[in-house]
Scaffold this motif. Sequence first.
Motif, PDB file in Angstrom:
ATOM      1  N   VAL A  94       0.830  -1.207   0.000  1.00 42.10           N
ATOM      2  CA  VAL A  94       0.000   0.000   0.000  1.00 42.10           C
ATOM      3  C   VAL A  94       0.864   1.256   0.000  1.00 42.10           C
ATOM      4  CG1 VAL A  94      -1.712   1.301   1.333  1.00 42.10           C
ATOM      5  CG2 VAL A  94      -1.925  -1.187   1.113  1.00 42.10           C
ATOM      6  N   GLU A  95       2.006   1.218   0.717  1.00 36.81           N
ATOM      7  CA  GLU A  95       2.908   2.373   0.732  1.00 36.81           C
ATOM      8  C   GLU A  95       3.483   2.632  -0.666  1.00 36.81           C
ATOM      9  OE1 GLU A  95       3.649   4.572   2.923  1.00 36.81           O
ATOM     10  OE2 GLU A  95       2.663   3.749   4.712  1.00 36.81           O
ATOM     11  N   ALA A  96       3.789   1.542  -1.396  1.00 35.79           N
ATOM     12  CA  ALA A  96       4.313   1.701  -2.754  1.00 35.79           C
ATOM     13  C   ALA A  96       3.282   2.358  -3.664  1.00 35.79           C
ATOM     14  CB  ALA A  96       4.728   0.340  -3.309  1.00 35.79           C
ATOM     15  N   TRP A  97       2.024   1.927  -3.509  1.00 35.90           N
ATOM     16  CA  TRP A  97       0.964   2.554  -4.307  1.00 35.90           C
ATOM     17  C   TRP A  97       0.766   4.012  -3.903  1.00 35.90           C
ATOM     18  CZ3 TRP A  97      -2.780  -2.140  -3.540  1.00 35.90           C
ATOM     19  CH2 TRP A  97      -2.331  -3.200  -4.328  1.00 35.90           C
ATOM     20  N   ALA A  98       0.835   4.277  -2.609  1.00 35.06           N
ATOM     21  CA  ALA A  98       0.682   5.661  -2.155  1.00 35.06           C
ATOM     22  C   ALA A  98       1.819   6.535  -2.675  1.00 35.06           C
ATOM     23  CB  ALA A  98       0.633   5.700  -0.622  1.00 35.06           C
ATOM     24  N   GLN A  99       3.044   5.980  -2.762  1.00 35.09           N
ATOM     25  CA  GLN A  99       4.185   6.719  -3.280  1.00 35.09           C
ATOM     26  C   GLN A  99       3.972   7.066  -4.754  1.00 35.09           C
ATOM     27  OE1 GLN A  99       6.739   7.630  -1.381  1.00 35.09           O
ATOM     28  NE2 GLN A  99       7.923   8.641  -3.013  1.00 35.09           N
ATOM     29  N   ALA A 100       3.376   6.090  -5.476  1.00 30.21           N
ATOM     30  CA  ALA A 100       3.145   6.322  -6.903  1.00 30.21           C
ATOM     31  C   ALA A 100       2.092   7.380  -7.156  1.00 30.21           C
ATOM     32  CB  ALA A 100       2.741   5.019  -7.578  1.00 30.21           C
ATOM     33  N   THR A 101       1.233   7.624  -6.210  1.00 34.17           N
ATOM     34  CA  THR A 101       0.143   8.596  -6.421  1.00 34.17           C
ATOM     35  C   THR A 101       0.533  10.018  -6.050  1.00 34.17           C
ATOM     36  OG1 THR A 101      -0.710   8.182  -4.194  1.00 34.17           O
ATOM     37  CG2 THR A 101      -1.594   6.824  -5.984  1.00 34.17           C
ATOM     38  N   ARG A 102       1.746  10.218  -5.528  1.00 33.07           N
ATOM     39  CA  ARG A 102       2.115  11.571  -5.093  1.00 33.07           C
ATOM     40  C   ARG A 102       2.184  12.557  -6.238  1.00 33.07           C
ATOM     41  NH1 ARG A 102       6.796  10.790  -0.426  1.00 33.07           N
ATOM     42  NH2 ARG A 102       5.431   9.757   1.104  1.00 33.07           N
ATOM     43  N   SER A 103       2.619  12.087  -7.414  1.00 33.20           N
ATOM     44  CA  SER A 103       2.723  12.980  -8.576  1.00 33.20           C
ATOM     45  C   SER A 103       1.446  13.008  -9.400  1.00 33.20           C
ATOM     46  CB  SER A 103       3.893  12.532  -9.471  1.00 33.20           C
ATOM     47  OG  SER A 103       3.695  11.202  -9.902  1.00 33.20           O
TER      48      SER A 103
END
Length: 497
Positions: free
Chosen positions: A277-286
């Motif tokens: 979930v953290e990886a997906w959240a990181q991908a959504t920052r931009s």
Amino acid sequence: MRASPEDRAPAGLIWGLQRRLLVLLFLPLGLVGLVSVFFHYQGAGTAALQQDQQLLRLVPLLADSVVVTQPRDAPRPIDIDADPGLALLLAPPVEEFLKAREGYAGYGVMDANGRLLLGERWLPTVLPTTGDAEFLSVVEGGITYRVVAQRNDTAAGELIVMLADGSDARQHWLDTVLLRVLLPNLLLMLVAAVAVTWAVSRALRPLIDLKEAVERRSPRDLSPIDAQAAPAEVRPLVSSLNRLFSLVNDQTESQRRFVADAAHQLRTPLAGLQAQVEAWAQATRSMGANELLSLRVDQVLRLRDATRRTSQLANQLLALSRADSIGIDTQPMEQVDLQELCENILALYLDAAAERQMDLGLEAAPAQTRGHTWLLRELLINLVDNAVKYTPPGGRITLRCGQDESLEPPQAWIEVEDDGPGIAAAERQRVLERFYRLPGTVAEGNGLGLAIAEEIARAHRTQLRLSEGAARRGLRVRVAFEAVRAPAGAVRESFEG
């Protein structure tokens, strides 16, 4: 400063026992005292009656002792104070009676009109109208006299003869009772009260020491108390406390182990979920708020599998906790139909078996036992789930139940057999441990299925028996219980995917 209830407890315990012991001691003593008073009074009445009879016997002899004055050479009279013409020549029984009670006896001789002729002047005037004797009591000089008066014919004519006795037992029985009964019993009660107070304080000292030793213990100190150091009467209590300490210690250790195991096992799947979930959240920052995040199929499947494992693990940990806390003696049991239970569990796994093209069969005969239905259901679910999970596709799993009347007592049993890889004999004990998995195991699992089943079996005072399956292949797990009724004929049902 007031004492706390805890400080007053030992003293209250001692004085409570002292009061009971003193009451139990004083009641018999009081009853003995009352009985003694009654018998003393009865004895005094009997003695007084005998005294009256003695006076009645002596009065005629006293009347015969009255003589008319004789010449000078006759025996000297005892008393010729009132009338020089009369004298007393006492008969030996009368003389002996007066000497034996000197100071407590007296006599008197009166004429028919009541004029004293001989004897004691303090005697009352009594004029009997008949020849029958009359009794009365007279107090003189602090002494109560029993007096008998009777009209008699004597050598000097008709006279009234009186005889007094101051040793009447009925007049002195109260003093006798006080000195011989009440006072000794009161002294005995006083000595008994002091002795009981001291004895109870000494006797209860070990019990108070035991109470203080338990109070001084740390809540974590559940070590057994030395029963040999306690009095013999208290040892059953100490043994019960030790058993309680042991049960609490086992439960505490089980809870500690459960918490530690749960934290350890949940850490890995939760960490994986969090990382994904953290990886997906990181991908959504931009990305913008309305943009869509695309996921690969394998990512979704991994997330689903991780969620399933976490959910299964949580359910298994909950089942293990419930199995740990249950006690066969603390929960009401019910009659369980093992055949119906097997049929229900079989229906739950038909789809899973069909998906893996397994032959899932049921060989069931009527079997009844007493236990906890929800726990036995959990036991069977874990056994069948293990078999479905570890048996390769196309394998065969058979669920059985029945009842053996040839044993004493009769046994009802359930059994799950598969033709999978099986478990080596050296590993069969270890696989019952929590979170233990056989080396090289490929199938997903948490190592809790058999451990949960074993805990439930223990709660029903039995255990799992692991052995080889048919044709020396696979694994057979059997659990036997005490049966409650005879079985009927067997039935074989087979479901194949």
